[in-house]
Design an enzyme around this catalytic site. Structure first.
Site, PDB file in Angstrom:
ATOM      1  CD  GLU A 153      -3.008  -1.014   2.267  1.00 62.85           C
ATOM      2  OE1 GLU A 153      -2.723  -0.391   3.307  1.00 62.85           O
ATOM      3  OE2 GLU A 153      -4.101  -1.577   2.110  1.00 62.85           O
ATOM      4  CD  GLU A 309      -3.999  -5.949   2.682  1.00 61.84           C
ATOM      5  OE1 GLU A 309      -4.659  -5.232   3.463  1.00 61.84           O
ATOM      6  OE2 GLU A 309      -2.774  -5.843   2.544  1.00 61.84           O
TER       7      GLU A 309
HETATM    8  C1  GAL Z   1      -4.178  -2.792   5.256  1.00 66.32           C
HETATM    9  C2  GAL Z   1      -2.750  -3.294   5.357  1.00 66.32           C
HETATM   10  C3  GAL Z   1      -2.683  -4.614   6.103  1.00 66.32           C
HETATM   11  C4  GAL Z   1      -3.502  -4.545   7.359  1.00 66.32           C
HETATM   12  C5  GAL Z   1      -4.914  -4.125   7.013  1.00 66.32           C
HETATM   13  C6  GAL Z   1      -5.845  -4.056   8.201  1.00 66.32           C
HETATM   14  O1  GAL Z   1      -4.230  -1.444   4.914  1.00 66.32           O
HETATM   15  O2  GAL Z   1      -2.194  -3.472   4.083  1.00 66.32           O
HETATM   16  O3  GAL Z   1      -1.334  -4.914   6.395  1.00 66.32           O
HETATM   17  O4  GAL Z   1      -2.943  -3.602   8.224  1.00 66.32           O
HETATM   18  O5  GAL Z   1      -4.889  -2.850   6.420  1.00 66.32           O
HETATM   19  O6  GAL Z   1      -7.125  -3.618   7.826  1.00 66.32           O
END
Ligand code: GAL
Length: 672
Positions: A153, A309
């Site tokens: 990110e 994710e």
């Molecule tokens: C994302 C990040 C992950 C984790 C996740 C939690 O932004 O890439 O590593 O922190 O958020 O929601």
């Protein structure tokens, strides 16, 4: 070397971030067995592992990762191998204190969390090139590795950096961009407030000052920051590519990202991937999710992409972290899939016992396998397993929504006529109207070739270059329908007001300019009368100077009672609509209805909240249906429902909150 453009996988990618370094070795064996049970075929590893992989500068320890990759491969779980550069180890901060990020107010950010150090620091750039290169050298031929995941990110948790390294890079960047200080002074209009520069060394970063910073300088700073981040990505990508042929990605944050111009980033990756988290205070967060998915597909220029994710249930970083309702995770996943994702992944596989994210949901929650979440995860794995044929199919759209990160950066600067008229809220209002009308959209850059679209909507085009204005004018002349929302085409690429008045680049297409912006006080508002509808408007109105446009909607009350509010102009073979006030999603309904009629766009005839998107494959279409309603919904479809493998010939009844995917014949099916 033949570079792959998609991970070598048999089905839809399913899995999540896997952080086994937080667990003892026996847990890994349990993990892979449970992954198989859940239908997982793909995991991302190593994203935060720098401290383990390079425990001391230049000393690498790959033994644990060798073991892990072999274990995953033995269980037929493919690997998306992360580079760990979003979280440099303690030794890096101690050895290179000058490489730490400095914030706008001069605070130096320390160790103990995560976040990159200064992306302009030569020491950081050397270190990321080394670790990415060593990983690639070692694992280029490992059969488990099917994708490289650079960093994490970009832009989060920090992007802007005001350190001495950044300021030095900023001066070089300006020299390259402008060539001379005269050109910088002209672009930034530095005669205003006596800001003229005569020496390059006098150029500073736009940190905290007594009053508002030169906005053109800030806009360039946003471009500079974006490019510095991207340069770091490219260093790692090239270090990997020197050894490895697997495709390379980095996880974007689409509509939630601020500092990354994803039109440019998408050109640098082999596979577009995206992270999306529901904003739980929003009762219609699934609409924001759909927006994000469409935007991701659009920056990928229609190619399939990977949802890298999302969450199985609650996140841990919002004020109140609301758990997903039963079935909500399925609906979220299928919306992403319907809008072009060929991979559905989560953060993360097993919930962490320690650290800042222990209250974040996971595929395997603290409650273990006897839990609703794990049961749903397993069922989603089965469902996706039945959808292998959907891979590679494409979403098409007749409508484009213009999205330009430069306009977002510019509109979000200080001292605007009304803060509440925001890029993101306008984007959401227009998108939501289209979503509720069942109209599938692509996003497009204002300088793209738009000729394939019947309708182009510009919800937030505050910054519009002269070239984009010409492009849109040509689009209308050639027969397109353009709908532009207020406060548009106001400034050029230097945040300077266009000569010829507000909206000048679109004067020919819209048949008007704007004489004065007329924001309204809280609670003041006014009504816009359109085709017998009384539409409530708030915050914003404008005094228009018509030059050919016809009045379609009229202000009642407010600062310009009786004046034109909504206009329609014919230019060449097309039509340009302008909406000069802030209308909410409900109020936009009759406006869009009139615009659809001009454009020949057919809104879907189905209950609101029943989301249906079609993906077109080579021999079949795939119709993905998600019912967000609290009651069942019926719609006509012919083909096979793929999750239950049931033929359907006629009406299909989709239960409240359920999802379905149909294989239909392209000749008979098409977009429902
Ligand atoms: C994302 C990040 C992950 C984790 C996740 C939690 O932004 O890439 O590593 O922190 O958020 O929601």
């Amino acid at each position: 070397m033949t570079v792959h453009t998609w991970p070598q996988l048999d089905g839809i990618a399913y899995g999540g971030d896997y952080n086994p370094e937080q667990w003892s070795r026996d847990v890994w064996d349990e993990d892979v067995a449970l992954m198989r049970e859940a239908g997982v075929n793909f995991v991302s590893v190593g994203i935060f592992s720098w401290a383990l992989l390079e425990p001391r500068e230049g000393e690498f320890d790959f033994a644990w990762l060798d073991d892990l990759l072999d274990l995953l491969h033995a269980h037929e779980i493919a690997v998306d191998l992360g580079t760990p550069t979003a979280s440099p180890p303690a030794w890096f901060y101690a050895t290179y204190p000058d490489a730490r990020v400095v914030t706008e107010d001069g605070t130096v950010l320390g160790f103990g969390s995560r976040g990159m150090v200064s992306h302009s620091a030569p020491e950081y750039r050397a270190a990321i090139e080394r670790v990415a290169g060593e990983l690639a050298r070692r694992y280029a031929d490992h059969p488990a590795v099917v994708l490289w995941h650079v960093h994490n990110e970009y832009g989060a948790p920090v992007s802007d950096d005001y350190s001495p390294h950044a300021v030095a890079a900023w001066r070089l960047w300006l020299q390259e961009r402008y060539g001379s200080l005269d050109a910088v002074n002209a672009a930034w209009g530095t005669n205003f407030w006596g800001q003229r520069y005569l020496e390059w060394e006098h150029l500073v970063a736009p940190a905290v000052t007594a009053s508002v910073i030169n906005p053109a300088m800030k806009l360039d700073w946003a471009r500079f920051t974006d490019e510095q981040l991207r340069a770091c990505y490219c260093i790692e990508r090239d270090a990997i590519r020197a050894h490895a042929a697997q495709p390379i990605t980095t996880n974007f944050m689409a509509h939630q990202s601020y500092n990354t111009d994803l039109w440019k980033w998408a050109q640098e990756v082999d596979v577009v991937s995206d992270d999306h988290y529901l904003w739980s205070p929003d009762p219609d967060a699934h609409v924001g999710l759909a927006l994000s998915a469409d935007l991701t597909r659009s920056v990928a220029r229609g190619r399939p992409w990977i949802l890298m994710e999302h969450s199985t249930s609650a996140v841990n970083w919002q004020g109140r972290n609301i758990a997903k309702q039963p079935g909500e995770m399925h609906r979220n996943a299928f919306t992403h899939l319907g809008r072009g994702a060929d991979g559905i992944l989560f953060f993360q596989w097993r919930a962490s016992r320690s650290g800042a994210e222990k209250f974040h949901s996971a595929m395997l929650p603290h409650a273990g396998t006897s839990s609703r979440v794990f049961r749903e995860v397993t069922s989603l794995g089965q469902h996706l397993g039945a959808l292998t044929d959907v891979r590679g199919s494409r979403v098409t759209a007749d409508v484009a929504v213009l999205y330009d990160w430069e306009s977002l950066w510019a509109q979000d600067l200080e001292w605007r006529p009304a803060d509440e008229l925001g890029f993101r809220e306008r984007m959401r209002a227009y998108y939501e109207r289209l979503w509720r009308d069942g109209v599938t959209v692509d996003f497009a850059h204002p300088e793209d070739d738009l000729s394939a679209y019947r309708l182009v909507v510009a919800p937030a085009s505050y910054l519009l270059t002269a070239a984009a204005g010409e492009n849109l004018t040509r689009y209308v002349a050639d027969g397109g329908t353009l709908l532009v929302s207020c406060f548009a085409a106001v400034v050029d690429e230097h945040d300077a007001v266009h000569a010829g008045g507000f909206g000048a680049p679109l004067k020919t297409a819209l048949g008007l300019t704007v004489e004065e912006f007329l924001p309204m006080r809280d609670g003041e508002g006014c009504v816009v009368e359109l085709d017998g509808h009384e539409l409530t408007a708030d915050v914003w109105s404008e005094d228009l100077v018509l030059d050919g446009a016809q009045v379609r909607g009229t202000y009642r009350g407010g600062p310009v009672d009786g004046a034109p509010a909504i206009t329609r102009n014919t230019h060449g073979d097309g039509t340009g609509w302008y909406v000069s006030s802030r209308l909410d999603v409900e109020a936009l309904a009759p406006v869009l209805a009139a615009v659809y009629a001009d454009a020949g766009v057919k809104p879907a005839d189905r209950p609101e909240g029943l989301e249906i998107v079609t993906r077109h494959g080579e021999d079949s279409d795939f119709v993905v249906a998600v019912n967000h309603r609290a009651e069942a919904a019926e719609f006509p479809v012919q083909g096979t429902e793929m999750l239950s493998d049931t033929p359907v010939d006629g009406m299909f009844r989709l239960g409240a909150g359920d999802v379905a995917v149909f294989r239909t014949s392209p000749a008979r099916g098409g977009d429902l």
